[in-house]
Design an enzyme around this catalytic site. Structure first.
Site, PDB file in Angstrom:
ATOM      1  CD  GLU A   1      55.443   8.675   3.744  1.00 31.09           C
ATOM      2  OE1 GLU A   1      55.324   9.131   4.900  1.00 31.09           O
ATOM      3  OE2 GLU A   1      54.650   8.960   2.807  1.00 31.09           O
TER       4      GLU A   1
ATOM      5  CG  HIS B   1      49.413   4.639  12.626  1.00 26.31           C
ATOM      6  ND1 HIS B   1      48.191   4.920  12.068  1.00 26.31           N
ATOM      7  CD2 HIS B   1      50.230   5.669  12.288  1.00 26.31           C
ATOM      8  CE1 HIS B   1      48.258   6.084  11.429  1.00 26.31           C
ATOM      9  NE2 HIS B   1      49.483   6.560  11.546  1.00 26.31           N
TER      10      HIS B   1
END
Length: 331
Positions: free
Chosen positions: A61, A130
């Protein structure tokens, strides 16, 4: 022409139109190409525009977000999809130290027209790592703008506005909104990207919310109507900047404020809203500003505990009743 679309289809359409309109626009992220992106947001776009403009990346990322910053500095208009906001923690160096600061540190010589899209929020048993909400972190970064579209129509237009902008803009899309439906009219002139809207008029109390929680606030408003309570529901649409004028006008009408957010209560968006509105509207308020928010705990995996950790329509309605009951007792 107005069509009824899923939220993900509105996102997909916005990206499609942006790619067709400007050859400098390209998309980059994990699984945005062959797989079609998280929640189908980039479905069929690589087949239509080629792998140079819809680029699958490694699971890295910070690297591909940094690539996006560099590309934006050269005049391109990258759209970065981070598969989930939880993974954006790995890209904060590129987002905070590069995208947010380079335009300022270069005296405006290097604008960064970068759009970063990321799903976030409590979905269905995705676990603590998450299910995070990152608005509290991103709002604290000068140089970033943050949009939080609730409707498919807003998702379409705010993404289009973000891509055309010369500023780095974060688009926070709630996981559970992707399969919500609503009318989308690409030809309609969009309202300003950071302008709040009143989703329901009311006279007794103002409920300020954003993203998925706007839907819960609207359900609470319907419940309160049965008790003769008129609650105004405001959809912020933007967390940086915030449309204070819209909020002040509503407070001048209702004199009571309830803030509803999914994120944890401590040091979140609601805390900033409450503090600033208290400063700007102190003499207009008839009661202290109240907040209903998620618990200050990591999100549990257990389904019942997960739902108990965040507010719902009945929690918002109960909080509104409490505020107005205190007023009636004082009078």
């Amino acid at each position: 022409m107005t069509d009824t679309l899923f939220y993900w289809q509105a996102v997909n359409l916005a990206l499609d139109h942006a790619l067709a309109e400007d050859p400098n626009v390209f998309i980059m992220g994990e699984d945005v190409g062959l797989y079609g992106g998280t929640y189908r947001a980039t479905e069929n776009l690589m087949a239509k525009y080629g792998e140079m403009r819809v680029r699958d990346t490694p699971i890295s990322e910070n690297s591909f977000t940094g690539l996006g910053v560099g590309a934006a500095m050269t005049g391109l208009r990258p759209v970065i999809e981070i598969m989930t906001a939880n993974f954006a923690l790995l890209a904060l160096d590129s987002i905070i130290n590069l995208a947010a600061k380079i335009p300022f540190m270069s005296g405006g010589q290097f604008p960064v027209p970068l759009t970063i899209r990321m799903p976030q929020g409590v979905a269905k048993q995705l676990g603590a790592q998450h299910s995070q909400r990152l608005e509290h972190t991103l709002m604290n970064v000068p140089g970033l703008r943050i949009a939080v579209p609730f409707t498919p129509h807003d998702a379409y237009h705010q993404i289009r506005q973000a891509i055309r902008s010369d500023d780095p803009i974060i688009i926070l899309e709630h996981d559970l909104l992707y399969f919500s439906k609503g009318p989308v009219d690409p030809s309609q002139a969009p309202i300003p990207m950071h302008q709040a809207v009143v989703r329901q008029e009311g006279t007794d109390i103002t409920c300020i919310s954003y993203s998925l929680m706007v839907g819960e606030a609207l359900k609470a408003a319907q419940e309160l109507q049965q008790d003769g309570i008129s609650m105004e529901v405001i959809d912020l649409r933007s967390l940086s900047p915030i449309d204070w004028n819209c909020l002040e006008q509503s407070v001048q009408k209702t004199h009571h404020v309830l803030i509803a957010e999914e994120d944890s209560r401590y040091a979140g968006a609601g805390a900033e809203l409450a503090a600033t509105l208290q400063e700007r509207c102190f003499y207009t308020l008839d009661a202290p500003i109240a907040r209903t928010a998620g618990l200050d705990i990591p999100i549990p995996f257990n389904a019942e505990l997960e739902q108990a950790s965040i507010p719902h329509a009945n929690d918002i309605a109960r909080a509104a009743r409490t505020i107005l009951l205190q007023r009636s007792q004082k009078s």
